[in-house]
Design an enzyme around this catalytic site. Structure first.
Site, PDB file in Angstrom:
ATOM      1  N   HIS A 171       0.850  -1.187   0.000  1.00  0.00           N
ATOM      2  CA  HIS A 171       0.000   0.000   0.000  1.00  0.00           C
ATOM      3  C   HIS A 171       0.879   1.228   0.000  1.00  0.00           C
ATOM      4  O   HIS A 171       1.934   1.226   0.635  1.00  0.00           O
ATOM      5  CB  HIS A 171      -0.911   0.004   1.237  1.00  0.00           C
ATOM      6  CG  HIS A 171      -2.043   0.948   1.106  1.00  0.00           C
ATOM      7  ND1 HIS A 171      -1.920   2.278   1.402  1.00  0.00           N
ATOM      8  CD2 HIS A 171      -3.309   0.760   0.660  1.00  0.00           C
ATOM      9  CE1 HIS A 171      -3.080   2.875   1.152  1.00  0.00           C
ATOM     10  NE2 HIS A 171      -3.932   1.973   0.694  1.00  0.00           N
TER      11      HIS A 171
ATOM     12  N   ASP B 229      -8.046  -5.037  -0.114  1.00  0.00           N
ATOM     13  CA  ASP B 229      -8.580  -5.853  -1.205  1.00  0.00           C
ATOM     14  C   ASP B 229      -8.246  -7.326  -1.080  1.00  0.00           C
ATOM     15  O   ASP B 229      -8.776  -8.139  -1.830  1.00  0.00           O
ATOM     16  CB  ASP B 229      -8.044  -5.331  -2.548  1.00  0.00           C
ATOM     17  CG  ASP B 229      -8.647  -3.989  -2.886  1.00  0.00           C
ATOM     18  OD1 ASP B 229      -9.832  -3.804  -2.585  1.00  0.00           O
ATOM     19  OD2 ASP B 229      -7.929  -3.126  -3.413  1.00  0.00           O
TER      20      ASP B 229
HETATM   21  N1  ACO Z   1       4.112  -7.749  -4.942  1.00  0.00           N
HETATM   22  C1  ACO Z   1       5.469  -7.783  -5.089  1.00  0.00           C
HETATM   23  N2  ACO Z   1       6.282  -6.712  -4.903  1.00  0.00           N
HETATM   24  C2  ACO Z   1       5.706  -5.544  -4.567  1.00  0.00           C
HETATM   25  C3  ACO Z   1       4.295  -5.430  -4.389  1.00  0.00           C
HETATM   26  C4  ACO Z   1       3.509  -6.587  -4.594  1.00  0.00           C
HETATM   27  N3  ACO Z   1       2.191  -6.532  -4.446  1.00  0.00           N
HETATM   28  N4  ACO Z   1       3.993  -4.158  -4.058  1.00  0.00           N
HETATM   29  C5  ACO Z   1       5.154  -3.491  -4.020  1.00  0.00           C
HETATM   30  N5  ACO Z   1       6.191  -4.327  -4.321  1.00  0.00           N
HETATM   31  C6  ACO Z   1       7.624  -3.988  -4.317  1.00  0.00           C
HETATM   32  C7  ACO Z   1       8.000  -3.190  -5.549  1.00  0.00           C
HETATM   33  O1  ACO Z   1       8.420  -4.040  -6.618  1.00  0.00           O
HETATM   34  C8  ACO Z   1       9.114  -2.331  -5.011  1.00  0.00           C
HETATM   35  O2  ACO Z   1      10.273  -3.129  -4.915  1.00  0.00           O
HETATM   36  P1  ACO Z   1      11.748  -2.469  -5.114  1.00  0.00           P
HETATM   37  O3  ACO Z   1      11.886  -1.471  -3.989  1.00  0.00           O
HETATM   38  O4  ACO Z   1      12.675  -3.625  -5.029  1.00  0.00           O
HETATM   39  O5  ACO Z   1      11.715  -1.827  -6.478  1.00  0.00           O
HETATM   40  C9  ACO Z   1       8.670  -1.996  -3.583  1.00  0.00           C
HETATM   41  O6  ACO Z   1       7.836  -3.114  -3.194  1.00  0.00           O
HETATM   42  C10 ACO Z   1       7.886  -0.702  -3.449  1.00  0.00           C
HETATM   43  O7  ACO Z   1       6.781  -0.758  -4.361  1.00  0.00           O
HETATM   44  P2  ACO Z   1       6.161   0.494  -5.119  1.00  0.00           P
HETATM   45  O8  ACO Z   1       5.418   0.016  -6.318  1.00  0.00           O
HETATM   46  O9  ACO Z   1       7.248   1.512  -5.322  1.00  0.00           O
HETATM   47  O10 ACO Z   1       5.171   1.038  -4.012  1.00  0.00           O
HETATM   48  P3  ACO Z   1       4.004   2.067  -4.269  1.00  0.00           P
HETATM   49  O11 ACO Z   1       3.727   2.721  -2.968  1.00  0.00           O
HETATM   50  O12 ACO Z   1       4.310   2.924  -5.447  1.00  0.00           O
HETATM   51  O13 ACO Z   1       2.772   1.116  -4.714  1.00  0.00           O
HETATM   52  C11 ACO Z   1       0.920  -0.348  -4.657  1.00  0.00           C
HETATM   53  C12 ACO Z   1       1.775   0.694  -3.873  1.00  0.00           C
HETATM   54  C13 ACO Z   1       0.524   0.211  -6.020  1.00  0.00           C
HETATM   55  C14 ACO Z   1      -0.346  -0.615  -3.853  1.00  0.00           C
HETATM   56  C15 ACO Z   1       1.768  -1.649  -4.819  1.00  0.00           C
HETATM   57  O14 ACO Z   1       2.116  -2.175  -3.559  1.00  0.00           O
HETATM   58  C16 ACO Z   1       1.037  -2.701  -5.642  1.00  0.00           C
HETATM   59  O15 ACO Z   1       1.113  -2.707  -6.885  1.00  0.00           O
HETATM   60  N6  ACO Z   1       0.269  -3.655  -4.974  1.00  0.00           N
HETATM   61  C17 ACO Z   1      -0.501  -4.631  -5.692  1.00  0.00           C
HETATM   62  C18 ACO Z   1      -1.800  -4.009  -6.174  1.00  0.00           C
HETATM   63  C19 ACO Z   1      -2.788  -3.756  -5.053  1.00  0.00           C
HETATM   64  O16 ACO Z   1      -3.026  -4.593  -4.220  1.00  0.00           O
HETATM   65  N7  ACO Z   1      -3.402  -2.561  -5.093  1.00  0.00           N
HETATM   66  C20 ACO Z   1      -4.426  -2.169  -4.130  1.00  0.00           C
HETATM   67  C21 ACO Z   1      -3.938  -1.067  -3.245  1.00  0.00           C
HETATM   68  S1  ACO Z   1      -5.144  -0.717  -2.005  1.00  0.00           S
HETATM   69  C22 ACO Z   1      -6.313   0.210  -2.791  1.00  0.00           C
HETATM   70  O17 ACO Z   1      -6.106   0.865  -3.760  1.00  0.00           O
HETATM   71  C23 ACO Z   1      -7.628   0.148  -2.234  1.00  0.00           C
END
Ligand code: ACO
Length: 426
Positions: free
Chosen positions: A305, A362
């Site tokens: 998140h 979610d």
């Molecule tokens: N699975 C695997 N790796 C992940 C995940 C995941 N679900 N989420 C983040 N990471 C990793 C990224 O690859 C990144 O790794 P790195 O530092 O080695 O490059 C690190 O964790 C940080 O991730 P970001 O994408 O930079 O974090 P951001 O805050 O931009 O994104 C997000 C948050 C979009 C929710 C992300 O965690 C994600 O894509 N999750 C899956 C989708 C999801 O569940 N979305 C619902 C969010 S809740 C809502 O909207 C109601």
């Protein structure tokens, strides 16, 4: 309190705004004019506050979420969704009298113009319900033109009530079209949440009996989704509304923002992912490996998140609720076991621990929606139904505070000026 920025030998002193929970924000509104062009750059607005807001407080480190000061745990346990909608939009929990009037005003506006059915007819049955619902929400403007130009609080109230009344009808229509059921207008004798269920699931030739377990679970889910401060869709609603485009189209834009799998679309993506893992033999380790592999685009949907770096308090409540609802309805869902297995592995895995990736709202909500008989493609629409009061509250606050039009700056990194080349010389 002030902060100083030093650049190119000059110092700029900027005021610091302090929130009621002691959050600090450096107010850079004068930076560009004072410095002759200096701006801040913040991709994805990870460190940028776009407004001061009194609606929702969340502390991502401590896993706190409060609407207008009330904790999400207390509201989910005790309140009705309509009470929470009133609280978010108008700032206080309503008295019984105020709540009854609010509900009656909503009931009085629940008719959707028959002509809207022609628009619905134009969509193929296979259309994703989020696209259908966002288009129909925009189309409402054509049938309620007075809702666009809202300058007084009274005008705003009328638009708000109309939208709270008609939006569930549109969502139910999107589902009924998909499942080939005749369209329905609901039942004014029911509560707001019970009416949503009846509008969605009543069969043409049968009475619909409300199952209290289902109604209570949906009430809780809607409350948990009702607002989440300046997320992608709420910011979209605010920025569209800031051009004075009107409530209905601002919300329609928010619905589209919510649709994406990185935002509200994740609830559908989670179930599809869990189903995929099940069909592939239930090997959760294989998928954990894929999620950690930077060469593989696969992400563990429902994990991580932008703001919560500890746990998502909504996920805690929903996980318990999933267990309760499946137990009460006597449903055994192997996908719930896969979800629990994945969660356990992820919570013990270095990759997820280091990056503070925890289950989000979610991760378990789709399992409950499925148990309630809601088709997968409707999950994000259910999220939108819950988020509607939050979007409305954000839009109303933005308009009442007379916020300026939203218009970020950029740092240009393209070509410098170059002469036009005739096509024969390219
Ligand atoms: N699975 C695997 N790796 C992940 C995940 C995941 N679900 N989420 C983040 N990471 C990793 C990224 O690859 C990144 O790794 P790195 O530092 O080695 O490059 C690190 O964790 C940080 O991730 P970001 O994408 O930079 O974090 P951001 O805050 O931009 O994104 C997000 C948050 C979009 C929710 C992300 O965690 C994600 O894509 N999750 C899956 C989708 C999801 O569940 N979305 C619902 C969010 S809740 C809502 O909207 C109601």
């Amino acid at each position: 309190m002030t902060a100083k920025i030093e650049f190119d030998g000059k110092q700029y002193e900027l005021p610091v705004t302090v929130g009621t929970e002691n959050e600090h924000g450096i107010d850079i509104s004068t930076l560009r004019s004072a410095s002759g062009g200096l701006i801040t750059l913040d991709r994805g607005y990870k460190n940028t506050g776009s407004c001061e807001s009194a609606i929702t407080f969340l502390d991502g480190e401590q896993g706190i979420l409060r609407y207008r000061g009330y904790s999400i745990e207390e509201l989910a346990e005790n309140a009705s969704f309509l009470e929470v909608a009133y609280l978010l939009i108008f700032g206080e929990l309503p008295s019984q009298e105020k709540l009854d009037k609010f509900h009656q005003d909503i009931k009085d506006e629940s008719n959707v113009d028959e002509e809207m059915k022609k628009i619905l007819d134009g969509f193929p049955r296979s259309a994703h319900p989020m696209g259908v619902v966002s288009s129909l929400t925009s189309a409402l403007v054509a049938f309620n033109p007075s809702s666009v130009d809202v300058s007084s609080e009274e005008d705003m109230y009328k638009s708000i009530v109309k939208l709270l009344a008609k939006f569930p009808v549109l969502c139910a229509w999107a589902l009924r079209k998909r499942t080939g059921q005749p369209l329905d207008y609901g039942d004014s004798s029911l509560g707001y949440v019970e009416n949503i269920l009846k509008m969605m699931f009543k069969k043409a030739n049968e009475d619909y009996k409300i199952n209290p377990v289902v109604a209570s679970a949906l009430n809780k889910l809607l409350i948990l989704h009702a607002d989440h401060e300046q997320n992608c869709s709420a910011s979209t609603v605010r920025i569209v509304g800031s051009s004075h485009a009107g409530l209905f189209v601002s919300i329609s834009a928010g619905i589209n923002a919510l649709w994406g799998p990185l935002h509200g679309g994740a609830n559908q993506a989670v179930i599809e992912m869990l189903e995929g893992i099940k069909a592939d033999g239930g090997d959760t380790k294989k998928y954990m490996g894929k999620a950690k592999d930077k060469e593989d685009p696969f992400r563990l949907m429902g994990f991580g998140h932008r703001v919560y770096k500890n746990f998502d308090p909504r996920a805690k409540i929903i996980k318990k609720s999933a267990d309760d609802v499946l137990g009460d309805l006597g449903i055994e869902d192997p996908v719930l076991d896969i979800a629990k297995g994945l969660e356990k592995e992820a919570l013990e895995d270095d990759y997820f621990v280091k990056r503070k990736l925890y289950p989000n709202v979610d991760f378990y909500s789709g399992i409950i929606y499925r148990a309630l008989g809601i088709p997968t493609e409707m999950f994000t629409v259910m999220f939108a139904l819950g988020r509607l009061p939050g979007w409305i509250a954000q839009w109303r606050e933005m308009r009442l505070k007379k916020e300026p039009i939203g218009r970020p700056r950029q740092i240009y990194v393209g070509e410098n000026h170059r002469p036009y080349a005739e096509i024969s010389n390219r």
